[in-house]
Motif scaffolding. Sequence first.
Motif, mmCIF file in Angstrom:
data_model
loop_
_atom_site.group_PDB
_atom_site.id
_atom_site.type_symbol
_atom_site.label_atom_id
_atom_site.label_comp_id
_atom_site.label_asym_id
_atom_site.label_seq_id
_atom_site.Cartn_x
_atom_site.Cartn_y
_atom_site.Cartn_z
ATOM 1 N N TRP A 54 105.635 115.976 44.298
ATOM 2 C CA TRP A 54 105.751 115.723 45.724
ATOM 3 C C TRP A 54 104.633 114.799 46.160
ATOM 4 O O TRP A 54 103.512 114.885 45.682
ATOM 5 C CB TRP A 54 105.630 117.012 46.528
ATOM 6 N N GLN A 55 104.904 113.966 47.108
ATOM 7 C CA GLN A 55 103.900 113.076 47.683
ATOM 8 C C GLN A 55 103.436 113.673 49.010
ATOM 9 O O GLN A 55 103.849 113.252 50.068
ATOM 10 C CB GLN A 55 104.478 111.670 47.876
ATOM 11 N N VAL A 56 102.578 114.695 48.937
ATOM 12 C CA VAL A 56 102.169 115.404 50.148
ATOM 13 C C VAL A 56 100.709 115.167 50.523
ATOM 14 O O VAL A 56 100.240 115.689 51.519
ATOM 15 C CB VAL A 56 102.416 116.928 50.013
ATOM 16 N N MET A 57 99.984 114.413 49.736
ATOM 17 C CA MET A 57 98.552 114.254 49.982
ATOM 18 C C MET A 57 98.247 113.679 51.357
ATOM 19 O O MET A 57 97.285 114.084 51.994
ATOM 20 C CB MET A 57 97.898 113.382 48.911
ATOM 21 N N ASN A 58 99.048 112.735 51.832
ATOM 22 C CA ASN A 58 98.792 112.154 53.154
ATOM 23 C C ASN A 58 98.886 113.207 54.245
ATOM 24 O O ASN A 58 98.165 113.170 55.227
ATOM 25 C CB ASN A 58 99.772 111.016 53.450
ATOM 26 N N PHE A 59 99.797 114.166 54.075
ATOM 27 C CA PHE A 59 99.984 115.222 55.067
ATOM 28 C C PHE A 59 98.965 116.337 54.875
ATOM 29 O O PHE A 59 98.348 116.804 55.817
ATOM 30 C CB PHE A 59 101.411 115.774 54.964
ATOM 31 N N ILE A 60 98.771 116.748 53.634
ATOM 32 C CA ILE A 60 97.931 117.918 53.362
ATOM 33 C C ILE A 60 96.447 117.579 53.409
ATOM 34 O O ILE A 60 95.646 118.438 53.762
ATOM 35 C CB ILE A 60 98.300 118.523 51.997
#
Length: 130
Positions: A96-102
């Motif tokens: 998942w590409q969640v780093m920008n959100f998390i």
Amino acid sequence: MKRKIIITAAVFGALAVIAGAFGAHGLEGKLTPKSFEVWHTAVQYQFYHVFALLFLSTLTRYKTGLVKNCYNLFTLGVILFSGSLYLLAFSQMFNWQVMNFIGPVTPLGGLLLIGGWVTLGIAALTNKFV
């Protein structure tokens, strides 16, 4: 308020046991060592704050808004801090590409947890807990 705090602690405690067992038995070998460490940190901090909430429930007889504020800070802090770490650990497994959100959520959750502890300290300083 006392009942609400204890119920929240019970839910967080049950979920922490489930997450810990799932991590130990269901995620072993599926996560990188770094992601497994992140998962473990999420479980640890969630458990720490279960005990903090249980202690806080003993202070509800003192009619102070600080106890309610502390409860809110701990609760939201656990959800944001541990929740974002669980997602971060899973993000590696599922790509998942969640780093920008998390990225900003985890430290915000940590600040809320710190705020809960500071609020608990202020409550102790301003009230005579016997």
